[in-house]
Enzyme design. Structure first.
Site, PDB file in Angstrom:
ATOM      1  N   SER A  35       0.836  -1.211   0.000  1.00  0.00           N
ATOM      2  CA  SER A  35       0.000   0.000   0.000  1.00  0.00           C
ATOM      3  C   SER A  35       0.869   1.258   0.000  1.00  0.00           C
ATOM      4  O   SER A  35       0.540   2.254  -0.644  1.00  0.00           O
ATOM      5  CB  SER A  35      -0.908   0.008   1.232  1.00  0.00           C
ATOM      6  N   ASP A  42      -4.623   5.242 -12.037  1.00  0.00           N
ATOM      7  CA  ASP A  42      -5.881   6.009 -12.172  1.00  0.00           C
ATOM      8  C   ASP A  42      -6.737   5.438 -13.306  1.00  0.00           C
ATOM      9  O   ASP A  42      -7.957   5.393 -13.218  1.00  0.00           O
ATOM     10  CB  ASP A  42      -5.601   7.491 -12.466  1.00  0.00           C
ATOM     11  N   ARG A  66      -7.611   1.436 -12.198  1.00  0.00           N
ATOM     12  CA  ARG A  66      -8.493   1.235 -11.039  1.00  0.00           C
ATOM     13  C   ARG A  66      -9.961   1.323 -11.460  1.00  0.00           C
ATOM     14  O   ARG A  66     -10.795   0.565 -10.962  1.00  0.00           O
ATOM     15  CB  ARG A  66      -8.184   2.258  -9.946  1.00  0.00           C
ATOM     16  N   GLY A  97     -27.127 -22.020  -0.573  1.00  0.00           N
ATOM     17  CA  GLY A  97     -26.983 -22.999   0.506  1.00  0.00           C
ATOM     18  C   GLY A  97     -25.791 -23.916   0.245  1.00  0.00           C
ATOM     19  O   GLY A  97     -24.735 -23.456  -0.224  1.00  0.00           O
ATOM     20  N   GLU A 110      -4.123  -3.359  -6.851  1.00  0.00           N
ATOM     21  CA  GLU A 110      -4.202  -2.015  -7.453  1.00  0.00           C
ATOM     22  C   GLU A 110      -4.751  -0.976  -6.461  1.00  0.00           C
ATOM     23  O   GLU A 110      -5.514  -0.081  -6.834  1.00  0.00           O
ATOM     24  CB  GLU A 110      -5.004  -2.038  -8.759  1.00  0.00           C
ATOM     25  N   GLY A 111      -4.332  -1.119  -5.214  1.00  0.00           N
ATOM     26  CA  GLY A 111      -4.760  -0.196  -4.169  1.00  0.00           C
ATOM     27  C   GLY A 111      -5.911  -0.797  -3.395  1.00  0.00           C
ATOM     28  O   GLY A 111      -7.040  -0.858  -3.894  1.00  0.00           O
ATOM     29  N   GLU A 142      -8.735   0.185   1.652  1.00  0.00           N
ATOM     30  CA  GLU A 142      -8.311   1.206   2.625  1.00  0.00           C
ATOM     31  C   GLU A 142      -7.559   2.340   1.936  1.00  0.00           C
ATOM     32  O   GLU A 142      -7.671   3.509   2.324  1.00  0.00           O
ATOM     33  CB  GLU A 142      -7.425   0.567   3.702  1.00  0.00           C
TER      34      GLU A 142
HETATM   35  N1  COS Z   1      -1.554  11.228 -10.547  1.00  0.00           N
HETATM   36  C1  COS Z   1      -0.494  12.065 -10.640  1.00  0.00           C
HETATM   37  N2  COS Z   1       0.312  12.356  -9.586  1.00  0.00           N
HETATM   38  C2  COS Z   1       0.021  11.751  -8.422  1.00  0.00           C
HETATM   39  C3  COS Z   1      -1.062  10.864  -8.261  1.00  0.00           C
HETATM   40  C4  COS Z   1      -1.866  10.618  -9.386  1.00  0.00           C
HETATM   41  N3  COS Z   1      -2.913   9.792  -9.303  1.00  0.00           N
HETATM   42  N4  COS Z   1      -1.100  10.423  -6.980  1.00  0.00           N
HETATM   43  C5  COS Z   1      -0.088  11.009  -6.344  1.00  0.00           C
HETATM   44  N5  COS Z   1       0.586  11.814  -7.211  1.00  0.00           N
HETATM   45  C6  COS Z   1       1.748  12.658  -6.911  1.00  0.00           C
HETATM   46  C7  COS Z   1       1.383  13.637  -5.814  1.00  0.00           C
HETATM   47  O1  COS Z   1       0.787  14.806  -6.358  1.00  0.00           O
HETATM   48  C8  COS Z   1       2.739  13.900  -5.191  1.00  0.00           C
HETATM   49  O2  COS Z   1       3.475  14.796  -6.013  1.00  0.00           O
HETATM   50  P1  COS Z   1       3.864  16.286  -5.491  1.00  0.00           P
HETATM   51  O3  COS Z   1       4.647  16.061  -4.239  1.00  0.00           O
HETATM   52  O4  COS Z   1       4.661  16.861  -6.619  1.00  0.00           O
HETATM   53  O5  COS Z   1       2.551  16.964  -5.234  1.00  0.00           O
HETATM   54  C9  COS Z   1       3.443  12.566  -5.291  1.00  0.00           C
HETATM   55  O6  COS Z   1       2.797  11.860  -6.361  1.00  0.00           O
HETATM   56  C10 COS Z   1       3.335  11.758  -4.012  1.00  0.00           C
HETATM   57  O7  COS Z   1       1.972  11.605  -3.706  1.00  0.00           O
HETATM   58  P2  COS Z   1       1.430  11.323  -2.235  1.00  0.00           P
HETATM   59  O8  COS Z   1       2.083  12.258  -1.277  1.00  0.00           O
HETATM   60  O9  COS Z   1      -0.061  11.285  -2.275  1.00  0.00           O
HETATM   61  O10 COS Z   1       2.023   9.848  -2.010  1.00  0.00           O
HETATM   62  P3  COS Z   1       1.893   8.871  -0.788  1.00  0.00           P
HETATM   63  O11 COS Z   1       3.204   8.236  -0.545  1.00  0.00           O
HETATM   64  O12 COS Z   1       1.199   9.537   0.371  1.00  0.00           O
HETATM   65  O13 COS Z   1       0.985   7.660  -1.392  1.00  0.00           O
HETATM   66  C11 COS Z   1      -0.971   6.400  -1.899  1.00  0.00           C
HETATM   67  C12 COS Z   1      -0.290   7.764  -1.749  1.00  0.00           C
HETATM   68  C13 COS Z   1      -1.159   5.635  -0.598  1.00  0.00           C
HETATM   69  C14 COS Z   1      -2.325   6.798  -2.467  1.00  0.00           C
HETATM   70  C15 COS Z   1      -0.165   5.531  -2.920  1.00  0.00           C
HETATM   71  O14 COS Z   1       1.018   5.044  -2.340  1.00  0.00           O
HETATM   72  C16 COS Z   1      -0.957   4.325  -3.430  1.00  0.00           C
HETATM   73  O15 COS Z   1      -1.773   4.454  -4.347  1.00  0.00           O
HETATM   74  N6  COS Z   1      -0.710   3.139  -2.834  1.00  0.00           N
HETATM   75  C17 COS Z   1      -1.273   1.901  -3.359  1.00  0.00           C
HETATM   76  C18 COS Z   1      -0.324   1.316  -4.343  1.00  0.00           C
HETATM   77  C19 COS Z   1      -0.964   0.293  -5.185  1.00  0.00           C
HETATM   78  O16 COS Z   1      -1.997   0.503  -5.777  1.00  0.00           O
HETATM   79  N7  COS Z   1      -0.285  -0.844  -5.261  1.00  0.00           N
HETATM   80  C20 COS Z   1      -0.752  -1.926  -6.067  1.00  0.00           C
HETATM   81  C21 COS Z   1       0.163  -2.105  -7.220  1.00  0.00           C
HETATM   82  S1  COS Z   1      -0.576  -2.906  -8.576  1.00  0.00           S
HETATM   83  S2  COS Z   1      -1.236  -4.569  -7.906  1.00  0.00           S
END
Ligand code: COS
Length: 395
Positions: A138, A244, A247, A346, A370-371, A374
């Protein structure tokens, strides 16, 4: 089957034609390819068949053998809802061709695109997306696989895990730490052919709904300089932009599984006698079906909105919030739909090999990959806070 929201204004005639063609194709091919046996061979068979039938063209843009100028989210969603209704591995094989090359479509060089995308669209190359690690699921920005420059090469060291198509893929889109900055800003993407020296499939996993899945080991994996995909340090954003798109399509797959579960449950309720009538005469049964149908249609509208906004919003439109809501709602309702279908069946519902038993196993991973649910909740929740802060700023 007809995709749940296909007759709403989010979709047009081309999507309806695609749905009809795929529905006929998938019903026929699911019967001929079958569910059991060797998952690697079954997935390869689906990729070949989907490629030959021209449906994988929806996974790449037109300039590289695709069906439309840019990746079309709505076409991906239509395809996945129909395929998942008929067969989980058909949906899996289709989706991975898109997810595994999504970053190449978004940010690849001309050479990277023309080497891989046409072959993927024809079903002649199999693609995979390698982001997760044993210590970073995650929290994707915590990944620790490294990529360092060594003269004209990049050298990758580390591990990737839970990699779908691991073991049968021809190319992996790999995210590794290049260290331009700490955290998310120090990650880059790479196109790694399966035969790259130093890349090995370290372990294969059996899961409750079997599909090719592996842990990959990178041990001094040497790549040419032009393996870098997109800008150095921009890999995390590229991964998120890819997710994006996909998902929302996971949401569509969940809808396909959910619709199949609802259809199986309704058909069973109309056939099964109980307490001197039919199972479907009982108000408890009607309420269960009513809840599931309402949940599915609500999730279908969220999914259609996410895909439509991405397709029509113009360059740079972010659909992170909409895609997160769609995945969250659709995967949770699919779990509920499969669970209710098993309950209404059943004992037959838990018999190994029954359709609802298969669906029950198949929907579970969608709330994780893919996220996880949570992660989607936190994406939406953070966005609510950001919106409120913006409101505060203008008040
Ligand atoms: N599109 C473009 N940019 C994005 C973005 C998106 N959808 N999501 C995040 N970013 C950018 C942010 O804007 C930020 O950039 P800036 O600092 O320049 O503003 C940067 O990426 C970091 O983003 P953020 O601070 O939100 O990152 P986090 O480490 O807090 O992570 C989550 C956010 C938890 C949402 C992310 O790690 C996630 O999606 N985790 C799940 C991963 C996943 O899906 N794994 C499965 C793999 S495939 S089975």
């Amino acid at each position: 089957m007809r995709p749940t929201a296909i007759d709403t204004p989010f979709f047009d005639a081309t999507h309806r034609e695609l749905a009809i063609a795929l529905d006929a194709y998938a019903a026929r091919e699911a019967a001929s390819i079958g569910h059991g046996g060797d998952v690697d061979a079954t997935c390869r068979a689906w990729v070949r068949s989907l490629g030959d039938a021209g449906f994988l063209r929806h996974c790449v843009p037109a300039a590289y053998g695709g069906a439309s100028a840019a990746l079309e989210s709505r076409a991906l969603c239509v395809a996945r809802e129909v395929l998942a209704y008929h067969d989980g591995l058909a949906d899996f094989a289709f989706a991975m061709q898109g997810l595994g090359t999504g970053a190449i479509t978004l940010a690849g060089t001309e050479a990277q695109r023309s080497r891989w995308l046409p072959a993927v669209a024809r079903g002649q190359a199999i693609a995979a997306f390698a982001l997760s690690e044993p210590g970073a699921g995650s929290d994707a920005a915590a990944l620790s696989t490294t990529a360092r420059r060594d003269g004209p090469h990049w050298v990758l060291d580390g591990e990737k895990t839970w990699i779908s198509n691991g073991g049968i893929a021809d190319l992996y889109c790999v995210f590794a730490r290049t260290g331009e900055a700490p955290g998310a800003k120090g990650i880059s993407a790479f196109v790694v052919p399966a035969d790259a020296p130093g890349l090995a499939v370290a372990e294969r996993f059996d899961v409750m709904a079997p599909h090719p899945l592996a842990r990959l080991a990178f041990d001094g994996c040497r790549l040419p300089a032009d393996a870098l995909l997109g800008g150095a340090g921009e890999g995390f954003k590229l991964a998120m932009r890819t997710l994006d798109i996909f998902r929302a399509s996971v949401a569509a797959a969940a809808l396909g599984f959910a619709r199949r579960a609802l259809d199986e449950a309704s058909a069973h309720a109309r056939r099964r006698t109980m307490f001197g009538g039919m199972l479907g005469d009982l108000q408890l049964t009607q309420a269960a079906l009513g809840d599931v149908a309402t949940g599915i249609e609500g999730a279908a509208l969220l999914t259609a909105r996410a895909a439509w906004k991405r397709d029509t919003g113009g360059p740079g439109t972010r659909t992170t919030r909409e895609a997160a809501m769609a995945k969250l709602a659709a995967t949770e309702v699919a779990q509920q739909a499969a669970d209710r279908a098993v309950q209404l069946h059943g004992g037959e519902g838990v018999r190994v090999g029954s359709v609802v038993e298969r669906l029950y196993r198949e929907v579970r991973a969608l709330r994780i990959y893919e996220g996880a649910t949570e992660v989607q909740r936190l994406i939406v929740g953070r966005d609510e806070l950001a919106r409120d802060a913006e409101k505060g700023a203008v008040q």
